[in-house]
Design a protein around this motif. Structure first.
Motif, PDB file in Angstrom:
ATOM      1  N   ALA A  39       0.836  -1.211   0.000  1.00 29.58           N
ATOM      2  CA  ALA A  39       0.000   0.000   0.000  1.00 29.58           C
ATOM      3  C   ALA A  39       0.868   1.258   0.000  1.00 29.58           C
ATOM      4  O   ALA A  39       0.525   2.264  -0.619  1.00 29.58           O
ATOM      5  N   SER A  40       2.005   1.188   0.706  1.00 28.31           N
ATOM      6  CA  SER A  40       2.900   2.357   0.761  1.00 28.31           C
ATOM      7  C   SER A  40       3.965   2.240  -0.337  1.00 28.31           C
ATOM      8  O   SER A  40       4.137   1.172  -0.910  1.00 28.31           O
ATOM      9  N   PRO A  41       4.694   3.320  -0.623  1.00 29.95           N
ATOM     10  CA  PRO A  41       5.737   3.222  -1.657  1.00 29.95           C
ATOM     11  C   PRO A  41       6.732   2.115  -1.322  1.00 29.95           C
ATOM     12  O   PRO A  41       7.190   2.021  -0.177  1.00 29.95           O
ATOM     13  N   PRO A  42       7.061   1.249  -2.278  1.00 31.94           N
ATOM     14  CA  PRO A  42       7.938   0.112  -1.974  1.00 31.94           C
ATOM     15  C   PRO A  42       9.365   0.536  -1.634  1.00 31.94           C
ATOM     16  O   PRO A  42       9.887   1.487  -2.192  1.00 31.94           O
ATOM     17  N   ARG A  43       9.974  -0.233  -0.704  1.00 33.60           N
ATOM     18  CA  ARG A  43      11.361   0.029  -0.302  1.00 33.60           C
ATOM     19  C   ARG A  43      12.344  -0.808  -1.111  1.00 33.60           C
ATOM     20  O   ARG A  43      13.541  -0.529  -1.139  1.00 33.60           O
ATOM     21  N   ALA A  44      11.842  -1.874  -1.735  1.00 34.33           N
ATOM     22  CA  ALA A  44      12.703  -2.752  -2.537  1.00 34.33           C
ATOM     23  C   ALA A  44      11.818  -3.644  -3.394  1.00 34.33           C
ATOM     24  O   ALA A  44      10.607  -3.740  -3.173  1.00 34.33           O
ATOM     25  N   LEU A  45      12.447  -4.295  -4.372  1.00 31.58           N
ATOM     26  CA  LEU A  45      11.769  -5.281  -5.220  1.00 31.58           C
ATOM     27  C   LEU A  45      12.255  -6.666  -4.806  1.00 31.58           C
ATOM     28  O   LEU A  45      13.442  -6.846  -4.508  1.00 31.58           O
ATOM     29  N   VAL A  46      11.336  -7.632  -4.773  1.00 24.29           N
ATOM     30  CA  VAL A  46      11.725  -9.015  -4.476  1.00 24.29           C
ATOM     31  C   VAL A  46      11.154  -9.920  -5.562  1.00 24.29           C
ATOM     32  O   VAL A  46       9.944  -9.948  -5.786  1.00 24.29           O
ATOM     33  N   PHE A  47      12.041 -10.645  -6.222  1.00 24.11           N
ATOM     34  CA  PHE A  47      11.663 -11.571  -7.293  1.00 24.11           C
ATOM     35  C   PHE A  47      11.653 -12.994  -6.727  1.00 24.11           C
ATOM     36  O   PHE A  47      12.668 -13.462  -6.202  1.00 24.11           O
ATOM     37  N   ILE A  48      10.500 -13.662  -6.785  1.00 26.59           N
ATOM     38  CA  ILE A  48      10.382 -15.034  -6.280  1.00 26.59           C
ATOM     39  C   ILE A  48      10.492 -16.009  -7.449  1.00 26.59           C
ATOM     40  O   ILE A  48       9.832 -15.841  -8.477  1.00 26.59           O
ATOM     41  N   VAL A  49      11.331 -17.025  -7.276  1.00 29.09           N
ATOM     42  CA  VAL A  49      11.610 -17.984  -8.355  1.00 29.09           C
ATOM     43  C   VAL A  49      11.221 -19.394  -7.886  1.00 29.09           C
ATOM     44  O   VAL A  49      11.855 -19.954  -6.993  1.00 29.09           O
ATOM     45  N   HIS A  50      10.168 -19.945  -8.505  1.00 26.58           N
ATOM     46  CA  HIS A  50       9.649 -21.250  -8.068  1.00 26.58           C
ATOM     47  C   HIS A  50      10.477 -22.416  -8.602  1.00 26.58           C
ATOM     48  O   HIS A  50      11.330 -22.260  -9.470  1.00 26.58           O
ATOM     49  N   GLY A  51      10.187 -23.608  -8.082  1.00 27.50           N
ATOM     50  CA  GLY A  51      10.960 -24.801  -8.426  1.00 27.50           C
ATOM     51  C   GLY A  51      10.390 -25.603  -9.586  1.00 27.50           C
ATOM     52  O   GLY A  51       9.373 -25.238 -10.188  1.00 27.50           O
ATOM     53  N   ALA A  52      11.052 -26.721  -9.891  1.00 25.28           N
ATOM     54  CA  ALA A  52      10.667 -27.570 -11.022  1.00 25.28           C
ATOM     55  C   ALA A  52       9.299 -28.200 -10.784  1.00 25.28           C
ATOM     56  O   ALA A  52       9.020 -28.704  -9.703  1.00 25.28           O
ATOM     57  N   GLY A  53       8.464 -28.154 -11.817  1.00 23.91           N
ATOM     58  CA  GLY A  53       7.174 -28.831 -11.762  1.00 23.91           C
ATOM     59  C   GLY A  53       6.105 -28.114 -10.966  1.00 23.91           C
ATOM     60  O   GLY A  53       4.973 -28.581 -10.883  1.00 23.91           O
ATOM     61  N   GLU A  54       6.440 -26.949 -10.377  1.00 25.76           N
ATOM     62  CA  GLU A  54       5.417 -26.208  -9.611  1.00 25.76           C
ATOM     63  C   GLU A  54       5.144 -24.875 -10.284  1.00 25.76           C
ATOM     64  O   GLU A  54       5.376 -24.705 -11.479  1.00 25.76           O
ATOM     65  N   HIS A  78       7.586 -20.295 -14.789  1.00 21.30           N
ATOM     66  CA  HIS A  78       8.597 -20.541 -15.825  1.00 21.30           C
ATOM     67  C   HIS A  78       7.953 -21.145 -17.073  1.00 21.30           C
ATOM     68  O   HIS A  78       6.875 -21.756 -16.994  1.00 21.30           O
ATOM     69  N   VAL A  79       8.630 -21.024 -18.196  1.00 26.14           N
ATOM     70  CA  VAL A  79       8.218 -21.706 -19.427  1.00 26.14           C
ATOM     71  C   VAL A  79       7.919 -23.177 -19.103  1.00 26.14           C
ATOM     72  O   VAL A  79       8.668 -23.818 -18.359  1.00 26.14           O
ATOM     73  N   GLY A  80       6.811 -23.691 -19.657  1.00 24.29           N
ATOM     74  CA  GLY A  80       6.474 -25.100 -19.452  1.00 24.29           C
ATOM     75  C   GLY A  80       5.965 -25.423 -18.063  1.00 24.29           C
ATOM     76  O   GLY A  80       5.894 -26.590 -17.666  1.00 24.29           O
ATOM     77  N   HIS A  81       5.595 -24.402 -17.302  1.00 28.85           N
ATOM     78  CA  HIS A  81       5.103 -24.587 -15.933  1.00 28.85           C
ATOM     79  C   HIS A  81       3.818 -23.782 -15.724  1.00 28.85           C
ATOM     80  O   HIS A  81       3.645 -22.707 -16.300  1.00 28.85           O
ATOM     81  N   GLY A  82       2.962 -24.286 -14.835  1.00 31.11           N
ATOM     82  CA  GLY A  82       1.788 -23.544 -14.388  1.00 31.11           C
ATOM     83  C   GLY A  82       0.950 -22.985 -15.516  1.00 31.11           C
ATOM     84  O   GLY A  82       0.532 -23.691 -16.436  1.00 31.11           O
ATOM     85  N   GLN A  83       0.705 -21.662 -15.456  1.00 28.93           N
ATOM     86  CA  GLN A  83      -0.156 -21.006 -16.437  1.00 28.93           C
ATOM     87  C   GLN A  83       0.631 -20.354 -17.576  1.00 28.93           C
ATOM     88  O   GLN A  83       0.089 -19.539 -18.315  1.00 28.93           O
ATOM     89  N   SER A  84       1.907 -20.740 -17.703  1.00 25.81           N
ATOM     90  CA  SER A  84       2.718 -20.222 -18.816  1.00 25.81           C
ATOM     91  C   SER A  84       2.701 -21.195 -19.986  1.00 25.81           C
ATOM     92  O   SER A  84       2.452 -22.382 -19.814  1.00 25.81           O
ATOM     93  N   GLU A  85       3.015 -20.651 -21.167  1.00 23.40           N
ATOM     94  CA  GLU A  85       3.099 -21.499 -22.352  1.00 23.40           C
ATOM     95  C   GLU A  85       4.387 -22.320 -22.326  1.00 23.40           C
ATOM     96  O   GLU A  85       5.255 -22.099 -21.492  1.00 23.40           O
ATOM     97  N   GLY A  86       4.493 -23.226 -23.283  1.00 20.70           N
ATOM     98  CA  GLY A  86       5.700 -24.053 -23.385  1.00 20.70           C
ATOM     99  C   GLY A  86       5.401 -25.500 -23.044  1.00 20.70           C
ATOM    100  O   GLY A  86       4.505 -25.790 -22.255  1.00 20.70           O
ATOM    101  N   GLU A  87       6.170 -26.376 -23.648  1.00 26.63           N
ATOM    102  CA  GLU A  87       6.002 -27.800 -23.404  1.00 26.63           C
ATOM    103  C   GLU A  87       6.232 -28.074 -21.923  1.00 26.63           C
ATOM    104  O   GLU A  87       7.186 -27.560 -21.325  1.00 26.63           O
ATOM    105  N   ARG A  88       5.362 -28.888 -21.318  1.00 25.81           N
ATOM    106  CA  ARG A  88       5.432 -29.106 -19.864  1.00 25.81           C
ATOM    107  C   ARG A  88       6.780 -29.667 -19.421  1.00 25.81           C
ATOM    108  O   ARG A  88       7.264 -30.657 -19.981  1.00 25.81           O
TER     109      ARG A  88
END
Length: 305
Positions: A39-54, A78-88
């Motif tokens: 809600a307030s101005p952000p103090r930093a950016l955090v990028f979350i990177v999920h694992g294989a098959g999730e 990631h490509v091929g995961h979840g709601q993204s395109e790409g071969e599973r």
């Protein structure tokens, strides 16, 4: 751009990407994205990177906790995961994951040029995080790793098995090996059931070609470790059957970084952020406090216009 009158691109689940937040990667594939904006101005950016098959959905708890600390959190499947395109669960080169991560980071950096950037990665996402930070070491203020894939599990990476995998990759790249045994994901039965019943997770077998990409990534990490100087936090369970603790110990001992921390959870399984409730809570606290401790002093002040 789609042709006039062409049907909109849809996610593997059939949802038009016009209705989903997404980026389009260098190969023209749509990657589903999530954003948690404070809600307030952000103090930093955090990028979350999920694992294989999730996918990035199960990181909502960590993201919400970080958002409460006035951090802007972002992630993609990631490509091929979840709601993204790409071969599973297949990728032509592990570097695609790193390239796409840097693309998303650059997009967020262009919107918030003055904010420090952190990465939080789990499992294969830990390997992606390490290699992403190695490619642009000056871009990141720190990397928090939850049971990262640093080495291949010693049982699956004997010289003979590695040799056989490479032979098979030439002959039968789409041959599938065993699937991830979900009972090793968490000691919490409810979390294992949630993992098993999540249709966005990949429940099939791993292809030989994908296993060879993972081996290549682990070998590359081993070469990179002697040059790692960025701050990092390692959280690892000593009963993790999916990403062996020896990898984390090797990284902690051999990386020359002067700002590094390894916390081992006795009896902890692989998805520590979804392990027994007290472990999961400890992981949330460790990650959020470590990131907030690493915020530059200037970001503690209200942001200028």
């Amino acid at each position: 751009m789609p042709e006039p009158g062409a049907a909109p691109r849809r996610s593997p689940q059939g949802v038009p990407y016009t209705e989903l937040q997404h980026i389009v990667n260098a190969d023209g594939l749509h990657l589903f994205c999530r954003y948690w904006e404070p809600a307030s101005p952000p103090r930093a950016l955090v990028f979350i990177v999920h694992g294989a098959g999730e996918h990035c959905g199960p990181y909502d708890e960590i993201a919400q906790r970080l958002k409460e600390m006035s951090l802007l959190v972002f992630a993609h499947d990631h490509v091929g995961h979840g709601q993204s395109e790409g071969e599973r669960m297949n990728v032509k080169d592990f570097q695609v994951f790193i390239r796409d991560s840097l693309q998303h980071v650059d997009l967020m950096k262009s919107r918030h040029p003055d904010l420090p950037i952190f990465i939080v990665g789990h499992s294969m996402g830990g390997a992606i995080s390490i290699l992403t930070a190695c490619e642009r070491p000056s871009d990141f203020a720190g990397v928090a790793l939850i049971a990262p894939m640093v080495q291949m599990n010693p049982d699956s990476a004997t010289p003979f098995k590695v040799f056989m995998a490479k032979v098979l990759n030439h002959m039968l790249p789409s041959l599938t090996l065993g699937s991830i045994d979900s009972k090793w994901v968490s000691r919490d039965k409810k979390q294992v059931e949630a993992y098993d019943s999540d249709d966005l997770n990949y429940h099939g077998g791993m292809r030989v070609s994908f296993a060879v990409q993972l081996m290549g990534a682990a070998a590359r990490i081993e070469r990179e470790i002697p040059s790692i100087t960025w701050p990092f936090l390692l959280l690892q369970g000593d009963a993790d059957k999916l990403c062996d603790i020896r990898g984390s110990r090797m990284m902690y001992e051999n990386a020359p970084s002067s700002d590094k921390k390894l916390k081992v959870y006795e009896g902890g399984y692989h998805a520590l952020h979804h392990d027994l409730p007290e472990v999961a809570e400890s992981v949330l606290k460790e990650v959020t406090s470590w990131i907030t401790e690493h915020l530059p002093a200037s970001t503690q002040q209200p942001q200028g216009s």
